[in-house]
Design a protein around this motif. Structure first.
Motif, PDB file in Angstrom:
ATOM      1  N   ASN A 137     -15.916  10.713   4.708  1.00 11.35           N
ATOM      2  CA  ASN A 137     -16.942   9.799   4.232  1.00 11.35           C
ATOM      3  C   ASN A 137     -16.330   8.453   3.872  1.00 11.35           C
ATOM      4  OD1 ASN A 137     -18.791   8.551   2.093  1.00 11.35           O
ATOM      5  ND2 ASN A 137     -20.032  10.250   2.868  1.00 11.35           N
ATOM      6  N   TRP A 138     -17.069   7.371   4.125  1.00  8.44           N
ATOM      7  CA  TRP A 138     -16.553   6.026   3.847  1.00  8.44           C
ATOM      8  C   TRP A 138     -16.257   5.827   2.365  1.00  8.44           C
ATOM      9  CZ3 TRP A 138     -19.192   2.803   0.517  1.00  8.44           C
ATOM     10  CH2 TRP A 138     -20.540   3.111   0.257  1.00  8.44           C
ATOM     11  N   LYS A 139     -16.945   6.575   1.492  1.00  3.87           N
ATOM     12  CA  LYS A 139     -16.764   6.391   0.051  1.00  3.87           C
ATOM     13  C   LYS A 139     -15.389   6.846  -0.434  1.00  3.87           C
ATOM     14  CE  LYS A 139     -21.689   6.803  -1.052  1.00  3.87           C
ATOM     15  NZ  LYS A 139     -22.719   7.568  -1.798  1.00  3.87           N
ATOM     16  N   THR A 140     -14.695   7.597   0.388  1.00  4.13           N
ATOM     17  CA  THR A 140     -13.364   8.063   0.012  1.00  4.13           C
ATOM     18  C   THR A 140     -12.292   7.542   0.963  1.00  4.13           C
ATOM     19  OG1 THR A 140     -13.627  10.093   1.315  1.00  4.13           O
ATOM     20  CG2 THR A 140     -14.293  10.171  -1.013  1.00  4.13           C
ATOM     21  N   ASN A 141     -12.639   6.606   1.839  1.00  2.35           N
ATOM     22  CA  ASN A 141     -11.691   6.099   2.833  1.00  2.35           C
ATOM     23  C   ASN A 141     -10.948   4.893   2.263  1.00  2.35           C
ATOM     24  OD1 ASN A 141     -10.697   4.500   5.209  1.00  2.35           O
ATOM     25  ND2 ASN A 141     -11.566   6.245   6.308  1.00  2.35           N
ATOM     26  N   PHE A 142      -9.693   5.098   1.866  1.00  2.41           N
ATOM     27  CA  PHE A 142      -8.925   4.040   1.215  1.00  2.41           C
ATOM     28  C   PHE A 142      -8.816   2.787   2.071  1.00  2.41           C
ATOM     29  CE2 PHE A 142      -4.822   1.867   0.932  1.00  2.41           C
ATOM     30  CZ  PHE A 142      -4.947   1.307  -0.334  1.00  2.41           C
ATOM     31  N   GLY A 143      -8.445   2.935   3.345  1.00  5.80           N
ATOM     32  CA  GLY A 143      -8.230   1.768   4.198  1.00  5.80           C
ATOM     33  C   GLY A 143      -9.474   0.921   4.358  1.00  5.80           C
ATOM     34  N   TYR A 144     -10.596   1.578   4.590  1.00  5.37           N
ATOM     35  CA  TYR A 144     -11.858   0.850   4.741  1.00  5.37           C
ATOM     36  C   TYR A 144     -12.215   0.108   3.463  1.00  5.37           C
ATOM     37  CZ  TYR A 144     -16.933   0.207   4.881  1.00  5.37           C
ATOM     38  OH  TYR A 144     -18.202  -0.324   4.805  1.00  5.37           O
ATOM     39  N   LEU A 145     -12.141   0.796   2.318  1.00 10.45           N
ATOM     40  CA  LEU A 145     -12.540   0.196   1.047  1.00 10.45           C
ATOM     41  C   LEU A 145     -11.547  -0.864   0.579  1.00 10.45           C
ATOM     42  CD1 LEU A 145     -13.791   3.396  -0.812  1.00 10.45           C
ATOM     43  CD2 LEU A 145     -15.161   1.691   0.396  1.00 10.45           C
TER      44      LEU A 145
ATOM     45  N   VAL B 264       0.837  -1.202   0.000  1.00  6.97           N
ATOM     46  CA  VAL B 264       0.000   0.000   0.000  1.00  6.97           C
ATOM     47  C   VAL B 264       0.874   1.256   0.000  1.00  6.97           C
ATOM     48  CG1 VAL B 264      -2.014  -1.048   1.056  1.00  6.97           C
ATOM     49  CG2 VAL B 264      -0.210  -0.137   2.523  1.00  6.97           C
ATOM     50  N   GLU B 265       2.046   1.144  -0.638  1.00  5.58           N
ATOM     51  CA  GLU B 265       2.928   2.302  -0.702  1.00  5.58           C
ATOM     52  C   GLU B 265       2.211   3.484  -1.356  1.00  5.58           C
ATOM     53  OE1 GLU B 265       3.723  -0.684  -1.661  1.00  5.58           O
ATOM     54  OE2 GLU B 265       5.547  -1.327  -0.621  1.00  5.58           O
ATOM     55  N   GLY B 266       2.443   4.655  -0.805  1.00  4.35           N
ATOM     56  CA  GLY B 266       1.840   5.855  -1.372  1.00  4.35           C
ATOM     57  C   GLY B 266       0.410   6.089  -0.927  1.00  4.35           C
ATOM     58  N   LYS B 267      -0.134   5.188  -0.100  1.00  5.72           N
ATOM     59  CA  LYS B 267      -1.498   5.341   0.392  1.00  5.72           C
ATOM     60  C   LYS B 267      -1.447   5.684   1.878  1.00  5.72           C
ATOM     61  CE  LYS B 267      -3.378   3.905  -3.503  1.00  5.72           C
ATOM     62  NZ  LYS B 267      -4.211   4.755  -4.376  1.00  5.72           N
ATOM     63  N   SER B 268      -2.339   6.520   2.317  1.00  3.86           N
ATOM     64  CA  SER B 268      -2.395   6.889   3.729  1.00  3.86           C
ATOM     65  C   SER B 268      -3.731   6.461   4.323  1.00  3.86           C
ATOM     66  CB  SER B 268      -2.199   8.397   3.905  1.00  3.86           C
ATOM     67  OG  SER B 268      -3.205   9.113   3.217  1.00  3.86           O
ATOM     68  N   PHE B 269      -3.687   6.102   5.585  1.00  3.89           N
ATOM     69  CA  PHE B 269      -4.904   5.715   6.292  1.00  3.89           C
ATOM     70  C   PHE B 269      -5.464   6.921   7.042  1.00  3.89           C
ATOM     71  CE2 PHE B 269      -2.480   1.714   6.010  1.00  3.89           C
ATOM     72  CZ  PHE B 269      -3.417   0.937   5.341  1.00  3.89           C
TER      73      PHE B 269
END
Length: 199
Positions: free
Chosen positions: A67-75, A51-56
């Protein structure tokens, strides 16, 4: 032994059910007692989720900016779950949970984390029956205060399907540890029984 279960991602991509179809997944799905430690590779090297380059960030449905629709970790956790990476999805959801403050959201994430842990326990054997039953009770407690639809999930429907799956006994009439051919038969049945998180 590393069991490679059927990968449903292609079908899910075709149905537009993966949020990040191009996101790399781990090399194998960790199964307790059947593979190397999930944080270590065969040679002892550190193994990380890609998940390099992604932030939680925290999950807070009451805040339109979180919003959950834009939450990378959740999705991404949902994508991992749908691809049978249960240890890995619980790790991702835990990162989101650590950052989350809102009570309903923390209960929800804990319920999802326990759901993936309970599914993992079905792979160990019948001696985990008691632990699974305890997890079911805690999952129900975590979900009981949530509205019917929460972060894109129909809570009661998912809970019902999950409990039905967890009460299914793949070990019945099979000796333990399972042979590879029995594993394949069980995994095919598992694909159809596994509850989907989103509709």
């Amino acid at each position: 032994m590393q069991i490679k279960l059927p990968d449903p991602r292609l079908a899910l991509v075709q149905k537009n059910q993966l949020f990040f179809p191009n996101q790399d997944h781990p090399e194998f799905q960790f199964r307790p007692g059947m593979a190397n430690h999930p944080r270590k590779g065969p040679g002892g090297e550190e193994r990380h989720l890609k998940v390099e380059g992604k932030s939680f960030e925290e999950l807070n449905p009451k805040n339109s900016q979180k919003n959950w629709k834009t939450n990378f970790g959740y999705l991404y956790g949902i994508d991992l779950y749908h691809s049978f990476y249960f240890w890995e999805c619980h790790v991702v959801w835990e990162e989101v949970w650590k950052l989350t403050q809102e009570k309903q959201a923390t209960d929800f994430l804990q319920g999802l984390i326990l759901s993936s842990a309970a599914i993992l326990n079905t792979f160990i054997g019948p001696e985990k029956r008691g632990a699974i039953e305890n997890m079911i009770q805690t999952i129900q407690e975590k979900f009981q205060s949530l509205p019917e639809n929460y972060c894109g999930i129909q809570i009661k429907k998912f809970e019902s399907h999950l409990i039905t799956y967890l009460n299914w006994n793949p070990w019945e009439n099979n000796s333990y540890p399972l042979s590879e051919d029995i594993w394949q038969k069980i995994s095919q049945e598992w694909v159809h029984r596994l509850p989907i998180l989103t509709d």
